[in-house]
Scaffold this motif. Structure first.
Motif, PDB file in Angstrom:
ATOM      1  N   ASN A 130       0.850  -1.181   0.000  1.00  0.00           N
ATOM      2  CA  ASN A 130       0.000   0.000   0.000  1.00  0.00           C
ATOM      3  C   ASN A 130       0.897   1.246   0.000  1.00  0.00           C
ATOM      4  OD1 ASN A 130      -1.710   2.107   0.610  1.00  0.00           O
ATOM      5  ND2 ASN A 130      -2.821   0.999   2.189  1.00  0.00           N
ATOM      6  N   LYS A 131       0.807   2.032  -1.058  1.00  0.00           N
ATOM      7  CA  LYS A 131       1.668   3.215  -1.161  1.00  0.00           C
ATOM      8  C   LYS A 131       1.393   4.227  -0.065  1.00  0.00           C
ATOM      9  CE  LYS A 131      -1.178   5.765  -4.383  1.00  0.00           C
ATOM     10  NZ  LYS A 131      -1.241   6.471  -5.623  1.00  0.00           N
ATOM     11  N   ASN A 132       0.197   4.181   0.515  1.00  0.00           N
ATOM     12  CA  ASN A 132      -0.122   5.089   1.614  1.00  0.00           C
ATOM     13  C   ASN A 132       0.636   4.738   2.892  1.00  0.00           C
ATOM     14  OD1 ASN A 132      -1.897   6.579   0.052  1.00  0.00           O
ATOM     15  ND2 ASN A 132      -3.630   5.306   0.603  1.00  0.00           N
ATOM     16  N   LEU A 133       1.183   3.528   2.964  1.00  0.00           N
ATOM     17  CA  LEU A 133       1.943   3.110   4.139  1.00  0.00           C
ATOM     18  C   LEU A 133       3.446   3.266   3.931  1.00  0.00           C
ATOM     19  CD1 LEU A 133      -0.065  -0.073   5.189  1.00  0.00           C
ATOM     20  CD2 LEU A 133      -0.221   2.244   6.101  1.00  0.00           C
ATOM     21  N   LEU A 134       3.827   3.968   2.895  1.00  0.00           N
ATOM     22  CA  LEU A 134       5.236   4.141   2.569  1.00  0.00           C
ATOM     23  C   LEU A 134       6.007   4.800   3.715  1.00  0.00           C
ATOM     24  CD1 LEU A 134       7.413   3.790   0.416  1.00  0.00           C
ATOM     25  CD2 LEU A 134       6.789   6.039  -0.459  1.00  0.00           C
ATOM     26  N   VAL A 135       5.418   5.791   4.350  1.00  0.00           N
ATOM     27  CA  VAL A 135       6.077   6.483   5.457  1.00  0.00           C
ATOM     28  C   VAL A 135       6.345   5.506   6.607  1.00  0.00           C
ATOM     29  CG1 VAL A 135       5.784   8.290   7.202  1.00  0.00           C
ATOM     30  CG2 VAL A 135       5.149   8.729   4.838  1.00  0.00           C
ATOM     31  N   PHE A 136       5.390   4.638   6.877  1.00  0.00           N
ATOM     32  CA  PHE A 136       5.549   3.613   7.920  1.00  0.00           C
ATOM     33  C   PHE A 136       6.760   2.733   7.613  1.00  0.00           C
ATOM     34  CE2 PHE A 136       4.441  -0.874   8.986  1.00  0.00           C
ATOM     35  CZ  PHE A 136       4.558  -0.790  10.366  1.00  0.00           C
ATOM     36  N   TRP A 137       6.821   2.201   6.405  1.00  0.00           N
ATOM     37  CA  TRP A 137       7.922   1.300   6.036  1.00  0.00           C
ATOM     38  C   TRP A 137       9.255   2.043   5.967  1.00  0.00           C
ATOM     39  CZ3 TRP A 137       6.888  -3.375   7.058  1.00  0.00           C
ATOM     40  CH2 TRP A 137       5.618  -3.895   6.857  1.00  0.00           C
ATOM     41  N   LEU A 138       9.255   3.280   5.481  1.00  0.00           N
ATOM     42  CA  LEU A 138      10.497   4.056   5.435  1.00  0.00           C
ATOM     43  C   LEU A 138      11.008   4.372   6.842  1.00  0.00           C
ATOM     44  CD1 LEU A 138       9.848   6.549   2.493  1.00  0.00           C
ATOM     45  CD2 LEU A 138      11.450   4.617   2.536  1.00  0.00           C
ATOM     46  N   SER A 139      10.111   4.726   7.744  1.00  0.00           N
ATOM     47  CA  SER A 139      10.506   5.008   9.133  1.00  0.00           C
ATOM     48  C   SER A 139      11.115   3.768   9.784  1.00  0.00           C
ATOM     49  CB  SER A 139       9.301   5.472   9.961  1.00  0.00           C
ATOM     50  OG  SER A 139       8.743   6.636   9.437  1.00  0.00           O
ATOM     51  N   LEU A 162      -0.303  10.527   9.420  1.00  0.00           N
ATOM     52  CA  LEU A 162       1.146  10.593   9.228  1.00  0.00           C
ATOM     53  C   LEU A 162       1.915  10.395  10.527  1.00  0.00           C
ATOM     54  CD1 LEU A 162       3.429  11.141   7.208  1.00  0.00           C
ATOM     55  CD2 LEU A 162       3.253  13.553   7.828  1.00  0.00           C
ATOM     56  N   TRP A 163       1.489  11.041  11.610  1.00  0.00           N
ATOM     57  CA  TRP A 163       2.211  10.920  12.878  1.00  0.00           C
ATOM     58  C   TRP A 163       2.151   9.495  13.404  1.00  0.00           C
ATOM     59  CZ3 TRP A 163       5.546  14.420  13.468  1.00  0.00           C
ATOM     60  CH2 TRP A 163       5.298  15.725  13.057  1.00  0.00           C
ATOM     61  N   LEU A 164       1.007   8.849  13.260  1.00  0.00           N
ATOM     62  CA  LEU A 164       0.877   7.465  13.696  1.00  0.00           C
ATOM     63  C   LEU A 164       1.739   6.546  12.834  1.00  0.00           C
ATOM     64  CD1 LEU A 164      -0.546   5.702  15.778  1.00  0.00           C
ATOM     65  CD2 LEU A 164      -2.397   5.391  14.153  1.00  0.00           C
ATOM     66  N   GLN A 165       1.761   6.792  11.533  1.00  0.00           N
ATOM     67  CA  GLN A 165       2.611   5.993  10.643  1.00  0.00           C
ATOM     68  C   GLN A 165       4.084   6.106  11.030  1.00  0.00           C
ATOM     69  OE1 GLN A 165       2.355   6.004   6.378  1.00  0.00           O
ATOM     70  NE2 GLN A 165       0.314   6.885   6.468  1.00  0.00           N
ATOM     71  N   ILE A 166       4.549   7.333  11.245  1.00  0.00           N
ATOM     72  CA  ILE A 166       5.948   7.536  11.611  1.00  0.00           C
ATOM     73  C   ILE A 166       6.237   6.880  12.954  1.00  0.00           C
ATOM     74  CG2 ILE A 166       7.701   9.242  12.221  1.00  0.00           C
ATOM     75  CD1 ILE A 166       6.300  11.158  10.230  1.00  0.00           C
ATOM     76  N   GLY A 167       5.358   7.113  13.926  1.00  0.00           N
ATOM     77  CA  GLY A 167       5.563   6.546  15.262  1.00  0.00           C
ATOM     78  C   GLY A 167       5.608   5.031  15.257  1.00  0.00           C
ATOM     79  N   LEU A 168       4.651   4.427  14.583  1.00  0.00           N
ATOM     80  CA  LEU A 168       4.639   2.958  14.522  1.00  0.00           C
ATOM     81  C   LEU A 168       5.826   2.435  13.724  1.00  0.00           C
ATOM     82  CD1 LEU A 168       0.814   2.368  14.091  1.00  0.00           C
ATOM     83  CD2 LEU A 168       2.204   1.785  16.083  1.00  0.00           C
ATOM     84  N   GLY A 200      12.787  -0.171  15.743  1.00  0.00           N
ATOM     85  CA  GLY A 200      13.442  -0.444  17.018  1.00  0.00           C
ATOM     86  C   GLY A 200      13.241  -1.873  17.483  1.00  0.00           C
ATOM     87  N   ALA A 201      12.027  -2.361  17.366  1.00  0.00           N
ATOM     88  CA  ALA A 201      11.750  -3.748  17.765  1.00  0.00           C
ATOM     89  C   ALA A 201      12.542  -4.732  16.903  1.00  0.00           C
ATOM     90  CB  ALA A 201      10.252  -4.033  17.668  1.00  0.00           C
ATOM     91  N   LEU A 202      12.609  -4.452  15.602  1.00  0.00           N
ATOM     92  CA  LEU A 202      13.390  -5.318  14.708  1.00  0.00           C
ATOM     93  C   LEU A 202      14.884  -5.258  15.023  1.00  0.00           C
ATOM     94  CD1 LEU A 202      11.628  -4.683  11.277  1.00  0.00           C
ATOM     95  CD2 LEU A 202      11.697  -6.845  12.550  1.00  0.00           C
ATOM     96  N   GLY A 226       8.960   6.718  19.033  1.00  0.00           N
ATOM     97  CA  GLY A 226       7.811   6.210  18.280  1.00  0.00           C
ATOM     98  C   GLY A 226       6.548   6.219  19.120  1.00  0.00           C
ATOM     99  N   LEU A 227       6.687   5.863  20.385  1.00  0.00           N
ATOM    100  CA  LEU A 227       5.526   5.876  21.274  1.00  0.00           C
ATOM    101  C   LEU A 227       4.968   7.291  21.416  1.00  0.00           C
ATOM    102  CD1 LEU A 227       3.609   4.485  23.257  1.00  0.00           C
ATOM    103  CD2 LEU A 227       5.338   4.838  25.024  1.00  0.00           C
ATOM    104  N   TYR A 228       5.855   8.269  21.582  1.00  0.00           N
ATOM    105  CA  TYR A 228       5.394   9.663  21.691  1.00  0.00           C
ATOM    106  C   TYR A 228       4.669  10.109  20.422  1.00  0.00           C
ATOM    107  CZ  TYR A 228       8.358  10.227  25.837  1.00  0.00           C
ATOM    108  OH  TYR A 228       8.934  10.114  27.070  1.00  0.00           O
ATOM    109  N   LEU A 229       5.220   9.756  19.263  1.00  0.00           N
ATOM    110  CA  LEU A 229       4.576  10.165  18.007  1.00  0.00           C
ATOM    111  C   LEU A 229       3.245   9.447  17.804  1.00  0.00           C
ATOM    112  CD1 LEU A 229       7.606  10.512  15.588  1.00  0.00           C
ATOM    113  CD2 LEU A 229       6.298  12.320  16.716  1.00  0.00           C
TER     114      LEU A 229
END
Length: 169
Positions: A2-11, A89-95, A101-103, A138-141
């Motif tokens: 999903n291109k809308n989740l790109l920020v999540f995967w990039l973060s 966006l903030w939730l995507q970056i935070g998660l 970090g978990a990885l 990430g938790l704060y974001l």
């Protein structure tokens, strides 16, 4: 993907890669237990192998820590992929930061049986790494993203209330 989740995967990718690079640097540059001046007045570098989680809790329970880390990774990915968070966006970056970090720490536990820590705040007793900070920030974001989503939903509900009342009459 999903291109809308790109920020999540990039973060997530950024934190994981930055964490790996800095841990390789720490192992090649620092001597175990030695304190080296880092960022003047803030941090010093000190290589430490943490067999547990934050502050060494659950030391000696590697399988448990690997399981918890793997479940966290699955939950974070599942939450993003199955949820309707692709416009927050903030939730995507935070998660994404939390996933990276978990990885990063999961990688250490699986391949080294400990987590490599090396950032030592001056005057503090704890040592951490980039993965830990990814989870932390990430938790704060995520909280910021959820708060902003709640505000947006409340505004949308208030805006539609007069229309709903008009339709009911």
């Amino acid at each position: 993907m999903n291109k809308n989740l790109l920020v999540f995967w990039l973060s997530a990718s950024f934190v994981f890669a930055f964490d790996r690079v800095t841990k390789v640097w720490a192992e090649r540059t620092l001597t175990l237990g030695e304190k080296v001046p880092g960022i003047d007045g803030w941090y010093e570098w000190s290589l430490f192998y943490n067999p547990g989680a934050a502050g060494g809790i659950f030391s000696g329970h590697l399988e448990f820590l690997i399981t918890v880390s793997a479940l966290a990774v699955i939950a974070l990915v599942g939450f993003m992929v199955k949820g309707r968070h692709d416009r927050n966006l903030w939730l995507q970056i935070g998660l994404g930061l939390m996933l990276g970090g978990a990885l990063g720490n999961l990688f250490d536990r699986v391949f080294y049986q400990h987590v490599i820590d090396f950032i030592n705040p001056i005057g503090e007793s704890h040592i951490f790494n980039i993965a830990d900070k990814g989870i932390h920030w990430g938790l704060y974001l995520c909280l910021l993203g959820l708060w902003l989503s709640r505000r947006k939903l409340n505004k949308a509900a208030q805006a539609s209330a007069p229309e709903q009342q008009r339709l009911e009459q």
